[in-house]
Design an enzyme around this catalytic site. Structure first.
Site, mmCIF file in Angstrom:
data_model
loop_
_atom_site.group_PDB
_atom_site.id
_atom_site.type_symbol
_atom_site.label_atom_id
_atom_site.label_comp_id
_atom_site.label_asym_id
_atom_site.label_seq_id
_atom_site.Cartn_x
_atom_site.Cartn_y
_atom_site.Cartn_z
ATOM 1 N N ASP A 28 -7.898 22.461 22.889
ATOM 2 C CA ASP A 28 -8.060 23.405 21.772
ATOM 3 C C ASP A 28 -8.458 22.633 20.517
ATOM 4 O OD1 ASP A 28 -7.833 25.405 19.890
ATOM 5 O OD2 ASP A 28 -5.626 25.314 19.819
ATOM 6 N N ASP A 32 -5.677 27.397 17.497
ATOM 7 C CA ASP A 32 -5.181 28.757 17.770
ATOM 8 C C ASP A 32 -4.395 28.829 19.082
ATOM 9 O OD1 ASP A 32 -7.148 28.569 19.678
ATOM 10 O OD2 ASP A 32 -8.239 30.378 19.065
ATOM 11 N N ASP A 36 -11.085 25.679 23.890
ATOM 12 C CA ASP A 36 -12.381 26.187 23.447
ATOM 13 C C ASP A 36 -13.481 25.158 23.692
ATOM 14 O OD1 ASP A 36 -11.916 24.309 21.397
ATOM 15 O OD2 ASP A 36 -10.924 25.830 20.168
ATOM 16 N N ASP A 105 -20.027 30.012 35.336
ATOM 17 C CA ASP A 105 -19.403 30.975 36.232
ATOM 18 C C ASP A 105 -20.205 32.274 36.145
ATOM 19 O OD1 ASP A 105 -17.259 32.201 37.813
ATOM 20 O OD2 ASP A 105 -16.024 30.570 37.020
ATOM 21 N N ASP A 213 -18.635 34.130 41.381
ATOM 22 C CA ASP A 213 -17.323 34.735 41.597
ATOM 23 C C ASP A 213 -17.375 35.799 42.698
ATOM 24 O OD1 ASP A 213 -14.587 34.934 40.238
ATOM 25 O OD2 ASP A 213 -15.198 37.037 40.244
ATOM 26 N N GLU A 276 -18.296 31.782 45.774
ATOM 27 C CA GLU A 276 -16.885 31.960 46.145
ATOM 28 C C GLU A 276 -16.801 33.113 47.132
ATOM 29 O OE1 GLU A 276 -12.526 32.826 44.126
ATOM 30 O OE2 GLU A 276 -14.250 34.059 43.653
ATOM 31 N N HIS A 348 -8.274 27.312 39.478
ATOM 32 C CA HIS A 348 -7.476 28.122 38.549
ATOM 33 C C HIS A 348 -6.737 29.266 39.224
ATOM 34 C CE1 HIS A 348 -11.193 30.219 39.165
ATOM 35 N NE2 HIS A 348 -10.682 31.293 38.604
ATOM 36 N N ASP A 349 -6.973 29.479 40.504
ATOM 37 C CA ASP A 349 -6.293 30.555 41.237
ATOM 38 C C ASP A 349 -5.218 30.039 42.183
ATOM 39 O OD1 ASP A 349 -7.947 32.515 40.106
ATOM 40 O OD2 ASP A 349 -9.435 32.324 41.711
HETATM 41 C C1 NOJ Z 1 -11.999 35.146 41.537
HETATM 42 C C2 NOJ Z 1 -11.632 34.331 40.333
HETATM 43 O O1 NOJ Z 1 -11.562 32.987 40.695
HETATM 44 C C3 NOJ Z 1 -10.327 34.889 39.809
HETATM 45 O O2 NOJ Z 1 -9.764 34.080 38.805
HETATM 46 C C4 NOJ Z 1 -10.580 36.280 39.305
HETATM 47 O O3 NOJ Z 1 -9.349 36.859 38.927
HETATM 48 C C5 NOJ Z 1 -11.219 37.157 40.381
HETATM 49 N N1 NOJ Z 1 -12.267 36.493 41.099
HETATM 50 C C6 NOJ Z 1 -11.823 38.380 39.758
HETATM 51 O O4 NOJ Z 1 -12.947 38.022 38.990
#
Ligand code: NOJ
Length: 573
Positions: A28, A32, A36, A105, A213, A276, A348-349
């Protein structure tokens, strides 16, 4: 099994390593509490120093942030939270000046419900953009809003139904994810053309490709009369599994080939596309990544990150090593002659791999993080490093619900508890599997908030940051960071690592993962001990003790023993 080498099409990305930045949590620059573009620009030398070739940037577009930017309201604007278009241009220039590329992305299965396309679509059943999304009347015989009146029984990825009722028109719209993420209707050629034009606009700006995505969800199985099909019931719920209707649907190959033609074909430059694809099989992936078909360069598959799931991701079971070997082995073999693998533990998932598949106890955290990294990076494919993975970041010790921010986690909690689940057990599952584990701020140094922000971070910094941070590891040759650097350099310098064939060994061993890589006369043996047990190497692999060490993750003091979480890359020839 033995996997023959790929003899042709050795594209630049067969030697590349990609680094993923989740901008909200990276760095950051304006205090905030939210990462970023300015923060990425300040930390760009961390990536150059690591030696990665490509930066994949999770969404920074204008967004109401219902799903942290995966809900886009303007594809051609930067959200002020993250900065400006000028800063994005600056980032492209700074990366290119250091020999790196930028992957954006691409989130086009759905938009935000605040995108002007959706606002227009929703404005009236006769709107010119009504058909850009999936609008459907209630189920025949039922009135809008009645229980069960949704057009199909599909369950959303983020809990509940996939349909939201629009009171004004009495029709429902489809959202496979959150209700603020309506699905675009790719059957409509105008939708496809608008997406292609937007992609060309980004390429013209200098970006080098896209991570796409949930791209295997863009083709839905729709009957000629517009009907969508119910899925098999999901036990314990009133909903069904609609995935047969939207994973790799009937027109998916056509849509991706068209996208390639319309966006990339004939364009000068070296690009990268990665799709993905939840639920994709090896056979489908071979088609998607066959260079002759010109669809995408590689896909993210989900098989290995589903091996510790029970009935759902919240129902955790231990990973069995033989399942992991069988899965990775099948993907390596299946894409050996045609196609290409991407390799990842973290993103990130996913919760943090060192906590999930490794051993994040103080004694073994460093060793297991470097062991997992060695295992992954020595496979054939393009490795992806998720921010913080390279310093051994671990899961967050969540203790209460108010520490979570992720829409998937929060929705799951509401739904599970209202269905009668024990809140303590739901919290235990969230602690292990929530996506917020991956989203805590990157730990740069030992200062307050780990050098991520001067303000209050949007998600708490992991309390282990005083010990586990990039600054502490930068000059330490035994650090996780130094090991990642060596792995990345090895891929760049070694043909056999980048392109050699792979033979899986010890398929039934419960704790040791081993394989060879071979190219011509050059043969490597990779052996990784994913346990706290010490093994005599000769008992496992008689040829190993005498072999030359190329790279190891522990001090090289006894070649005869394979110590807990030790990984060795050995040269056999
Ligand atoms: C896959 C992404 O990696 C995830 O973070 C997102 O919540 C879903 N697609 C919906 O876009």
């Amino acid at each position: 099994m033995t996997v023959p080498p790929q003899h042709s099409g050795q594209a630049w990305w067969t030697r590349a390593v990609v680094y993923q930045v989740y901008p909200r949590s990276f760095a950051d620059s304006d205090g905030d509490g939210i990462g970023d573009l300015g923060g990425i620009l300040q930390r760009i030398d961390h990536l150059a120093d690591l030696g990665v070739d490509v930066l994949w940037l999770s969404p920074i577009y204008a967004s109401p942030q219902a799903d942290n930017g995966y809900d886009i309201s303007d594809y051609q604007a930067i959200d002020p939270l993250f900065g400006t278009l000028e800063q994005l241009d600056e980032l492209i220039g700074a990366l290119h000046a250091r020999g790196m590329k930028l992957l954006m992305d691409l989130v086009v299965n759905h938009t935000s419900d605040e995108h002007p396309w959706f606002a227009e679509s929703r404005s009236s059943p006769t709107s010119a953009k009504r058909d850009w999304y999936w609008w459907r009347p209630p189920r025949p015989g039922l009135a809008a809003g009645e229980p069960g009146a949704e057009p199909t029984n599909w369950q959303s990825f983020f809990s509940g139904t996939t349909w939201e009722l629009d009171d004004a028109s009495g029709e429902y719209y489809l959202h496979l994810f959150d209700r603020k993420q309506p699905d675009l209707n790719w059957e409509n050629p105008e939708v496809r053309q608008a997406v292609h034009a937007m992609m060309r606009w980004w390429l013209d700006r200098g970006v080098d490709g896209f991570r796409m995505d949930v791209i295997n969800m863009i083709s839905k199985d729709v009957a000629p009369d517009g009907h969508l099909h119910d899925g098999p019931p999901i036990p314990g719920t009133s909903l069904g599994d609609g995935s047969a209707s939207y994973l790799c649907g009937p027109r998916i190959h056509e849509f991706l080939a068209e996208m390639h033609r319309e966006v990339f074909a004939g364009r000068d430059g070296t690009f990268l596309t990665v799709g993905e694809m939840p639920g994709v099989t090896v056979e489908q992936a071979r088609l998607f990544t066959d260079p002759a078909r010109a669809e995408v360069d590689m896909v993210f598959q989900f098989e290995h990150v589903g091996l510790d799931h029970g009935t759902s991701k919240w129902d955790l079971k231990p990973l069995r090593m033989r399942d992991l070997k069988a899965s990775f082995g099948r993907w390596q073999a299946g894409l050996a002659e045609t196609g290409w693998n991407s390799l990842y533990w973290d993103n990130h998932d996913q919760p943090r791999a060192v906590s999930r598949f490794g051993d994040d106890s103080p004694r073994y955290r460093r060793d297991s993080a470097t062991c997992l990294a060695t295992l992954l990076h020595l496979h054939r494919g393009t490795p992806y490093v998720y921010q913080g993975e390279e310093i051994g970041m671990a899961n967050f010790p969540f203790t209460s619900l108010d520490q979570f921010r992720d829409v998937e986690s929060l929705n799951h909690h509401v739904q599970a508890v209202s269905a009668g689940a024990d809140p303590v057990e739901v919290l235990t599952a969230l602690r292990a599997m929530s996506r917020d584990n991956a989203r805590t701020p990157v730990q740069w140094d030992a200062s307050p908030h780990a050098g991520f922000t001067t303000g209050t971070p949007w998600l708490p910094v992991n309390p282990d940051s005083a010990e586990w941070n990039a600054a502490a590891q930068r000059e330490d040759p035994t650090s996780v960071l130094a090991h990642y650097r060596r792995l990345i350099a090895l891929r760049h310098s070694s043909d056999v690592v980048a392109l050699g064939d792979l033979t899986m060994l010890l398929p039934d061993h419960d704790e040791v993962y081993a394989f060879t890589r071979r190219m011509g006369e050059d043969e490597l043996l990779v052996v990784c001990n994913l346990s706290r047990t010490t093994y005599r190497l000769a008992d496992l692999l008689p040829e190993a003790p005498a072999a030359e060490l190329v790279l190891g993750n522990l001090p090289d003091d006894d070649p005869a023993e394979l110590r807990p979480w030790e990984a060795r890359v050995l040269r056999l020839s």
